[in-house]
Scaffold this motif. Structure first.
Motif, PDB file in Angstrom:
ATOM      1  N   UNK A  86       0.913  -1.261  -0.086  1.00 56.70           N
ATOM      2  CA  UNK A  86      -0.099  -0.072  -0.080  1.00 56.70           C
ATOM      3  C   UNK A  86       0.941   1.511   0.063  1.00 56.70           C
ATOM      4  N   UNK A  87       1.998   1.387   0.741  1.00 55.01           N
ATOM      5  CA  UNK A  87       2.890   2.286   0.969  1.00 55.01           C
ATOM      6  C   UNK A  87       3.533   2.660  -0.453  1.00 55.01           C
ATOM      7  N   UNK A  88       4.168   1.491  -0.942  1.00 52.88           N
ATOM      8  CA  UNK A  88       4.769   1.924  -2.327  1.00 52.88           C
ATOM      9  C   UNK A  88       3.602   2.359  -3.283  1.00 52.88           C
ATOM     10  N   UNK A  89       2.890   1.724  -3.338  1.00 56.97           N
ATOM     11  CA  UNK A  89       1.394   2.204  -4.347  1.00 56.97           C
ATOM     12  C   UNK A  89       1.265   3.531  -4.062  1.00 56.97           C
ATOM     13  N   UNK A  90       0.950   3.940  -2.862  1.00 60.74           N
ATOM     14  CA  UNK A  90       0.570   5.201  -2.577  1.00 60.74           C
ATOM     15  C   UNK A  90       1.762   6.420  -3.023  1.00 60.74           C
ATOM     16  N   UNK A  91       2.918   5.990  -2.608  1.00 60.85           N
ATOM     17  CA  UNK A  91       4.192   6.769  -3.149  1.00 60.85           C
ATOM     18  C   UNK A  91       4.160   7.059  -4.712  1.00 60.85           C
ATOM     19  N   UNK A  92       4.202   5.994  -5.197  1.00 61.92           N
ATOM     20  CA  UNK A  92       4.587   5.869  -6.691  1.00 61.92           C
ATOM     21  C   UNK A  92       3.267   6.757  -7.445  1.00 61.92           C
ATOM     22  N   UNK A  94       1.255   9.003  -6.130  1.00 64.66           N
ATOM     23  CA  UNK A  94       1.348  10.377  -5.684  1.00 64.66           C
ATOM     24  C   UNK A  94       2.310  11.144  -6.559  1.00 64.66           C
ATOM     25  N   UNK A  95       3.630  10.577  -6.540  1.00 63.97           N
ATOM     26  CA  UNK A  95       4.656  10.986  -7.280  1.00 63.97           C
ATOM     27  C   UNK A  95       4.073  11.159  -8.732  1.00 63.97           C
ATOM     28  N   UNK A  96       3.419  10.404  -9.590  1.00 62.51           N
ATOM     29  CA  UNK A  96       3.100  10.419 -10.905  1.00 62.51           C
ATOM     30  C   UNK A  96       2.321  11.603 -11.059  1.00 62.51           C
ATOM     31  N   UNK A  97       1.407  11.849 -10.035  1.00 62.22           N
ATOM     32  CA  UNK A  97       0.450  13.319 -10.142  1.00 62.22           C
ATOM     33  C   UNK A  97       1.282  14.543 -10.487  1.00 62.22           C
ATOM     34  N   UNK A  98       2.678  14.424 -10.127  1.00 60.78           N
ATOM     35  CA  UNK A  98       3.369  16.038 -10.369  1.00 60.78           C
ATOM     36  C   UNK A  98       4.531  15.531 -11.154  1.00 60.78           C
ATOM     37  N   UNK A  99       4.642  14.195 -11.867  1.00 64.48           N
ATOM     38  CA  UNK A  99       5.806  14.351 -12.996  1.00 64.48           C
ATOM     39  C   UNK A  99       4.866  14.359 -14.280  1.00 64.48           C
ATOM     40  N   UNK A 100       5.700  14.703 -15.316  1.00 69.05           N
ATOM     41  CA  UNK A 100       5.414  14.834 -16.687  1.00 69.05           C
ATOM     42  C   UNK A 100       5.366  13.402 -17.249  1.00 69.05           C
ATOM     43  N   UNK A 101       4.278  12.544 -17.336  1.00 69.45           N
ATOM     44  CA  UNK A 101       4.435  11.214 -17.678  1.00 69.45           C
ATOM     45  C   UNK A 101       3.385  11.269 -18.876  1.00 69.45           C
ATOM     46  N   UNK A 102       3.568  10.275 -19.380  1.00 67.12           N
ATOM     47  CA  UNK A 102       2.464   9.828 -20.537  1.00 67.12           C
ATOM     48  C   UNK A 102       0.980   9.842 -20.153  1.00 67.12           C
ATOM     49  N   UNK A 103       0.404  10.716 -21.064  1.00 71.56           N
ATOM     50  CA  UNK A 103      -1.357  10.803 -20.757  1.00 71.56           C
ATOM     51  C   UNK A 103      -1.319  12.075 -19.889  1.00 71.56           C
ATOM     52  N   UNK A 104      -0.564  12.612 -19.254  1.00 77.47           N
ATOM     53  CA  UNK A 104      -0.578  14.038 -18.468  1.00 77.47           C
ATOM     54  C   UNK A 104      -0.762  15.183 -19.553  1.00 77.47           C
ATOM     55  N   UNK A 105      -0.109  15.119 -20.509  1.00 77.62           N
ATOM     56  CA  UNK A 105      -0.123  16.207 -21.476  1.00 77.62           C
ATOM     57  C   UNK A 105       0.411  17.555 -20.790  1.00 77.62           C
ATOM     58  N   UNK A 106       1.495  17.450 -20.226  1.00 80.46           N
ATOM     59  CA  UNK A 106       2.117  18.620 -19.488  1.00 80.46           C
ATOM     60  C   UNK A 106       1.082  19.444 -18.501  1.00 80.46           C
ATOM     61  N   UNK A 107       0.077  18.789 -17.882  1.00 75.02           N
ATOM     62  CA  UNK A 107      -0.630  19.266 -16.933  1.00 75.02           C
ATOM     63  C   UNK A 107       0.192  19.597 -15.597  1.00 75.02           C
TER      64      UNK A 107
END
Length: 107
Positions: A86-92, A94-107
């Motif tokens: 659960x902790x690893x899932x939460x951390x990764x 949450x991090x993904x919300x602030x990273x410029x990852x595929x599908x986020x389109x620079x949001x």
């Protein structure tokens, strides 16, 4: 396959392996409607925001599960891998919300 019914609308999305593409079908009271995929910047930004909101909702849900497990007076040892996952899932996530990852389109 994705399926959702909203009022008189039915939305279906699936991958057509023969054509090698994603197919969207929208009907209103069993009448097929013409659809168009929105690829403009505003639509892509909206999709990116919706993904972030869904991810944050998952983080909150997993956090509530972890807190419920931690609030128990007696901690069985089989909870340790669950809490770790659960902790690893939460951390990764949450991090993904602030990273410029595929599908986020620079949001």
């Amino acid at each position: 396959m994705y399926y959702e019914k909203i009022g008189g609308f039915e939305v279906k999305a699936f991958f057509d392996s023969d054509k090698g593409q994603l197919v969207h079908k929208v009907t209103y009271r069993r009448k097929l409607l013409k659809t168009r995929l929105l690829g403009d910047r505003l639509s892509q930004s909206y999709i990116g925001h919706k993904l972030i909101i869904a991810d944050l909702a998952s983080v909150l849900s997993w956090g509530n599960i972890a807190m419920t497990l931690l609030d128990r007076k007696v901690q069985p040892p089989e909870n340790n891998p669950i809490l770790h996952s659960l902790f690893v899932s939460m951390l990764t996530t949450y991090w993904k919300c602030f990273a410029d990852t595929k599908g986020r389109h620079g949001v």
